[in-house]
Motif scaffolding. Structure first.
Motif, PDB file in Angstrom:
ATOM      1  N   ALA A  34     123.032  -9.209  53.685  1.00 18.94           N
ATOM      2  CA  ALA A  34     124.090  -9.112  52.698  1.00 18.94           C
ATOM      3  C   ALA A  34     123.918 -10.211  51.651  1.00 18.94           C
ATOM      4  CB  ALA A  34     125.444  -9.230  53.375  1.00 18.94           C
ATOM      5  N   ILE A  35     124.445  -9.959  50.526  1.00 21.97           N
ATOM      6  CA  ILE A  35     124.441 -10.939  49.445  1.00 21.97           C
ATOM      7  C   ILE A  35     125.746 -11.722  49.542  1.00 21.97           C
ATOM      8  CG2 ILE A  35     124.496 -11.247  46.958  1.00 21.97           C
ATOM      9  CD1 ILE A  35     123.002  -8.567  46.798  1.00 21.97           C
ATOM     10  N   ALA A  49     124.368  -6.609  39.370  1.00 19.94           N
ATOM     11  CA  ALA A  49     123.145  -6.642  40.173  1.00 19.94           C
ATOM     12  C   ALA A  49     122.322  -5.409  39.819  1.00 19.94           C
ATOM     13  CB  ALA A  49     123.478  -6.645  41.653  1.00 19.94           C
ATOM     14  N   GLN A  75     126.725   0.426  46.781  1.00 22.91           N
ATOM     15  CA  GLN A  75     126.650  -0.436  47.947  1.00 22.91           C
ATOM     16  C   GLN A  75     127.842  -1.374  47.949  1.00 22.91           C
ATOM     17  OE1 GLN A  75     123.268  -3.276  46.969  1.00 22.91           O
ATOM     18  NE2 GLN A  75     122.471  -1.304  46.448  1.00 22.91           N
ATOM     19  N   SER A  76     128.160  -1.899  49.119  1.00 18.81           N
ATOM     20  CA  SER A  76     129.277  -2.830  49.249  1.00 18.81           C
ATOM     21  C   SER A  76     128.743  -4.249  49.334  1.00 18.81           C
ATOM     22  CB  SER A  76     130.084  -2.522  50.516  1.00 18.81           C
ATOM     23  OG  SER A  76     130.648  -1.250  50.425  1.00 18.81           O
ATOM     24  N   ILE A  77     129.395  -5.146  48.633  1.00 17.05           N
ATOM     25  CA  ILE A  77     129.030  -6.552  48.663  1.00 17.05           C
ATOM     26  C   ILE A  77     130.243  -7.312  49.174  1.00 17.05           C
ATOM     27  CG2 ILE A  77     128.319  -8.541  47.295  1.00 17.05           C
ATOM     28  CD1 ILE A  77     126.973  -6.554  45.372  1.00 17.05           C
ATOM     29  N   GLN A 111     131.315  -9.795  56.006  1.00 18.45           N
ATOM     30  CA  GLN A 111     130.146  -8.925  56.097  1.00 18.45           C
ATOM     31  C   GLN A 111     130.049  -8.256  57.456  1.00 18.45           C
ATOM     32  OE1 GLN A 111     127.167 -11.996  55.426  1.00 18.45           O
ATOM     33  NE2 GLN A 111     126.140 -11.386  57.280  1.00 18.45           N
TER      34      GLN A 111
END
Length: 75
Positions: free
Chosen positions: A1-2, A15, A42-44, A51
């Protein structure tokens, strides 16, 4: 994850993962405000505790199509 601990201090984040040849125009349109990027694909997470963790990868080389090579087709 970011993980972006600074995200609360900015108005937006953009991003661009694996951009293609038309991505430059799209990024410019988003940055200039002429288009809305819409929903994320996508989910961040907002923080590390948010996360999710992936499931364990234990298929080895039997992931994807090799897993199905010995299976009989259902009729």
């Amino acid at each position: 994850a970011i993980v972006m601990p600074w995200i609360a201090h900015v108005d937006a984040a953009l991003a661009a993962f694996l951009p293609g040849e038309a991505t430059g125009l799209g990024i410019a349109q988003v940055l200039l405000g002429t288009t809305n990027p819409g929903a994320l694909d996508q989910s961040i997470p907002m923080s590390r505790p948010d996360q999710s963790f992936p499931c364990p990868y234990d298929e080895g080389i039997m992931a994807g199509f090799p897993h199905y090579e010995d299976k009989k087709a259902e009729k």
